[in-house]
Design a protein around this motif. Structure first.
Motif, mmCIF file in Angstrom:
data_model
loop_
_atom_site.group_PDB
_atom_site.id
_atom_site.type_symbol
_atom_site.label_atom_id
_atom_site.label_comp_id
_atom_site.label_asym_id
_atom_site.label_seq_id
_atom_site.Cartn_x
_atom_site.Cartn_y
_atom_site.Cartn_z
ATOM 1 N N GLN A 50 0.811 -1.222 0.000
ATOM 2 C CA GLN A 50 0.000 0.000 0.000
ATOM 3 C C GLN A 50 0.849 1.279 0.000
ATOM 4 O O GLN A 50 0.347 2.371 0.210
ATOM 5 C CB GLN A 50 -0.938 0.002 1.203
ATOM 6 N N SER A 52 2.866 4.570 -1.100
ATOM 7 C CA SER A 52 2.582 5.612 -2.092
ATOM 8 C C SER A 52 3.608 6.733 -1.956
ATOM 9 O O SER A 52 4.299 6.852 -0.944
ATOM 10 C CB SER A 52 1.165 6.159 -1.897
ATOM 11 N N VAL A 58 8.273 8.380 0.381
ATOM 12 C CA VAL A 58 7.183 7.396 0.327
ATOM 13 C C VAL A 58 6.588 7.228 1.711
ATOM 14 O O VAL A 58 7.255 7.473 2.728
ATOM 15 C CB VAL A 58 7.655 6.018 -0.212
#
Length: 85
Positions: A50, A52, A58
């Motif tokens: 998950q 991103s 990040v």
């Protein structure tokens, strides 16, 4: 000044494939951090995926993160294997 992350792709074995704004593609191994505090949650592979891009680095939904500086300095250039004939 290190470049910002523009794209991240989670790979097998807790590796992140990162693209930076200077078009460098590098790989970052998260596994050395998995036993440390809040990063333990990343052991769950579905959660790890998950990841991103956020603020040039990040992050994951529960706010575990790595800065652009950490990612650039501790990552390695992606190597592409030449085809064998």
């Amino acid at each position: 000044m290190n470049p910002k992350v523009t794209a991240v792709e989670p790979m097998n074995s807790y590796i992140l494939r990162l693209t930076f704004e200077n078009n460098d593609v590098r790989v970052f191994d998260v596994s050395p951090f998995l036993e440390k505090g809040i990063f333990q949650e990343l052991k769950d592979e579905s959660y790890f995926r998950q990841v991103s891009v956020a603020f040039g680095g990040v992050q994951w939904p529960h706010e575990q993160d790595f800065s652009k500086d950490t990612l650039y300095l501790l990552s390695s250039p992606e190597t592409v294997s030449a085809p064998t004939y």
